[in-house]
Write a protein that holds these residues in place. Structure first.
Motif, mmCIF file in Angstrom:
data_model
loop_
_atom_site.group_PDB
_atom_site.id
_atom_site.type_symbol
_atom_site.label_atom_id
_atom_site.label_comp_id
_atom_site.label_asym_id
_atom_site.label_seq_id
_atom_site.Cartn_x
_atom_site.Cartn_y
_atom_site.Cartn_z
ATOM 1 N N ASN A 88 0.816 -1.215 0.000
ATOM 2 C CA ASN A 88 0.000 0.000 0.000
ATOM 3 C C ASN A 88 0.848 1.263 0.000
ATOM 4 N N VAL A 89 2.146 1.149 -0.301
ATOM 5 C CA VAL A 89 3.043 2.310 -0.373
ATOM 6 C C VAL A 89 3.414 2.561 -1.836
ATOM 7 N N TRP A 90 3.215 3.808 -2.250
ATOM 8 C CA TRP A 90 3.528 4.229 -3.612
ATOM 9 C C TRP A 90 4.566 5.338 -3.545
ATOM 10 N N LYS A 91 5.526 5.331 -4.456
ATOM 11 C CA LYS A 91 6.526 6.394 -4.532
ATOM 12 C C LYS A 91 6.422 7.080 -5.885
ATOM 13 N N PHE A 92 6.514 8.406 -5.859
ATOM 14 C CA PHE A 92 6.361 9.218 -7.063
ATOM 15 C C PHE A 92 7.501 10.204 -7.228
ATOM 16 N N ALA A 93 7.778 10.567 -8.477
ATOM 17 C CA ALA A 93 8.623 11.705 -8.816
ATOM 18 C C ALA A 93 7.699 12.712 -9.483
ATOM 19 N N ALA A 94 7.878 13.981 -9.164
ATOM 20 C CA ALA A 94 6.995 14.996 -9.727
ATOM 21 C C ALA A 94 7.764 16.257 -10.099
ATOM 22 N N GLU A 95 7.251 16.910 -11.126
ATOM 23 C CA GLU A 95 7.720 18.237 -11.522
ATOM 24 C C GLU A 95 6.496 19.110 -11.708
ATOM 25 N N ALA A 96 6.607 20.351 -11.272
ATOM 26 C CA ALA A 96 5.572 21.349 -11.547
ATOM 27 C C ALA A 96 6.180 22.347 -12.523
ATOM 28 N N LYS A 97 5.423 22.632 -13.575
ATOM 29 C CA LYS A 97 5.911 23.549 -14.608
ATOM 30 C C LYS A 97 4.914 24.678 -14.829
ATOM 31 N N VAL A 98 5.442 25.829 -15.203
ATOM 32 C CA VAL A 98 4.641 26.963 -15.661
ATOM 33 C C VAL A 98 5.202 27.337 -17.029
ATOM 34 N N ASP A 99 4.351 27.343 -18.032
ATOM 35 C CA ASP A 99 4.773 27.646 -19.407
ATOM 36 C C ASP A 99 5.960 26.784 -19.839
ATOM 37 N N GLY A 100 5.955 25.512 -19.440
ATOM 38 C CA GLY A 100 6.996 24.582 -19.842
ATOM 39 C C GLY A 100 8.290 24.667 -19.044
ATOM 40 N N VAL A 101 8.367 25.595 -18.090
ATOM 41 C CA VAL A 101 9.570 25.780 -17.276
ATOM 42 C C VAL A 101 9.346 25.145 -15.905
ATOM 43 N N VAL A 102 10.291 24.300 -15.461
ATOM 44 C CA VAL A 102 10.175 23.655 -14.150
ATOM 45 C C VAL A 102 10.282 24.716 -13.056
ATOM 46 N N VAL A 103 9.248 24.760 -12.192
ATOM 47 C CA VAL A 103 9.251 25.693 -11.064
ATOM 48 C C VAL A 103 9.461 24.969 -9.744
ATOM 49 N N ALA A 104 9.186 23.661 -9.700
ATOM 50 C CA ALA A 104 9.383 22.869 -8.481
ATOM 51 C C ALA A 104 9.473 21.405 -8.862
ATOM 52 N N GLU A 105 10.148 20.641 -7.991
ATOM 53 C CA GLU A 105 10.246 19.197 -8.201
ATOM 54 C C GLU A 105 10.425 18.527 -6.850
ATOM 55 N N ALA A 106 10.059 17.262 -6.778
ATOM 56 C CA ALA A 106 10.206 16.502 -5.540
ATOM 57 C C ALA A 106 9.952 15.029 -5.825
ATOM 58 N N THR A 107 10.446 14.197 -4.926
ATOM 59 C CA THR A 107 10.026 12.804 -4.886
ATOM 60 C C THR A 107 9.339 12.612 -3.540
ATOM 61 N N TYR A 108 8.357 11.738 -3.511
ATOM 62 C CA TYR A 108 7.602 11.551 -2.271
ATOM 63 C C TYR A 108 6.949 10.190 -2.275
ATOM 64 N N ALA A 109 6.618 9.742 -1.066
ATOM 65 C CA ALA A 109 5.942 8.450 -0.908
ATOM 66 C C ALA A 109 4.635 8.688 -0.168
ATOM 67 N N ALA A 110 3.669 7.849 -0.474
ATOM 68 C CA ALA A 110 2.359 7.931 0.154
ATOM 69 C C ALA A 110 1.882 6.528 0.490
ATOM 70 N N MET A 111 1.058 6.452 1.524
ATOM 71 C CA MET A 111 0.493 5.178 1.960
ATOM 72 C C MET A 111 -1.019 5.244 1.817
ATOM 73 N N ILE A 112 -1.607 4.186 1.332
ATOM 74 C CA ILE A 112 -3.054 4.105 1.174
ATOM 75 C C ILE A 112 -3.604 3.342 2.383
ATOM 76 N N LEU A 113 -4.499 3.991 3.129
ATOM 77 C CA LEU A 113 -5.067 3.409 4.343
ATOM 78 C C LEU A 113 -6.567 3.589 4.375
ATOM 79 N N ASP A 114 -7.237 2.770 5.188
ATOM 80 C CA ASP A 114 -8.668 2.949 5.427
ATOM 81 C C ASP A 114 -8.878 4.241 6.192
ATOM 82 N N LYS A 115 -10.057 4.853 5.973
ATOM 83 C CA LYS A 115 -10.398 6.087 6.684
ATOM 84 C C LYS A 115 -10.479 5.843 8.157
#
Length: 157
Positions: A130-157
């Motif tokens: 239930n653990v997922w890891k992602f790489a992400a980039e945020a862009k504005v007009d095609g230019v990278v403004v932020a980036e990060a890698t992060y992990a998340a866990m899927i759990l019952d409410k």
């Protein structure tokens, strides 16, 4: 998408705000993604956040020079990934939440200001249980403004 069976690896066009709100529990003022486009279930997606001067955080960050807080850019990345996870898992994700576990290598390259449109590109790096890891980039007009890698866990409410 309603009435249509979705499967991992399937390429989809987009999820609108209604479908996003069905997938994740976030609401104003913490819903930080307006649309999900370029979706490949189980692999990647692109989120869109239209940044407007009416955002509540601009009142205090900063009143005469509005800049979107970096932590909220990271949150928009996480929400984009959460929609991807929930849509990938399909009915088995009903009643579950996606929680941050780690944020690594976050970099902020350029301020995000009112009028910008963030395009948040998330790619699943791996999934173990239930653990997922992602790489992400945020862009504005095609230019990278932020980036990060992060992990998340899927759990019952």
């Amino acid at each position: 998408m309603s009435g249509q069976q979705e499967s991992q690896g399937e390429t989809l066009d987009a999820y609108d705000i209604g479908q996003i709100m069905e997938a994740i529990p976030h609401r104003y003022p913490m819903l930080l993604v307006d649309r999900i486009v370029d979706v490949v279930l189980g692999e990647r997606a692109t989120g869109v956040k239209n940044v407007t001067v009416n955002e509540n955080f601009f009142q205090g960050h900063f009143p005469r020079h509005p800049v979107m807080p970096g932590v909220l850019i990271i949150e928009s990345m996480a929400q984009t990934a959460a929609v991807l996870v929930v849509k990938t898992l399909g009915p088995s994700a009903h009643g579950k939440l996606v929680y941050f576990m780690t944020v690594e290598n976050a970099k902020f390259r350029k301020p995000v200001v009112p009028g910008d449109q963030l395009r948040i590109h998330v790619v699943k790096e791996r999934q173990r249980g239930n653990v997922w890891k992602f790489a992400a980039e945020a862009k504005v007009d095609g230019v990278v403004v932020a980036e990060a890698t992060y992990a998340a866990m899927i759990l019952d409410k």
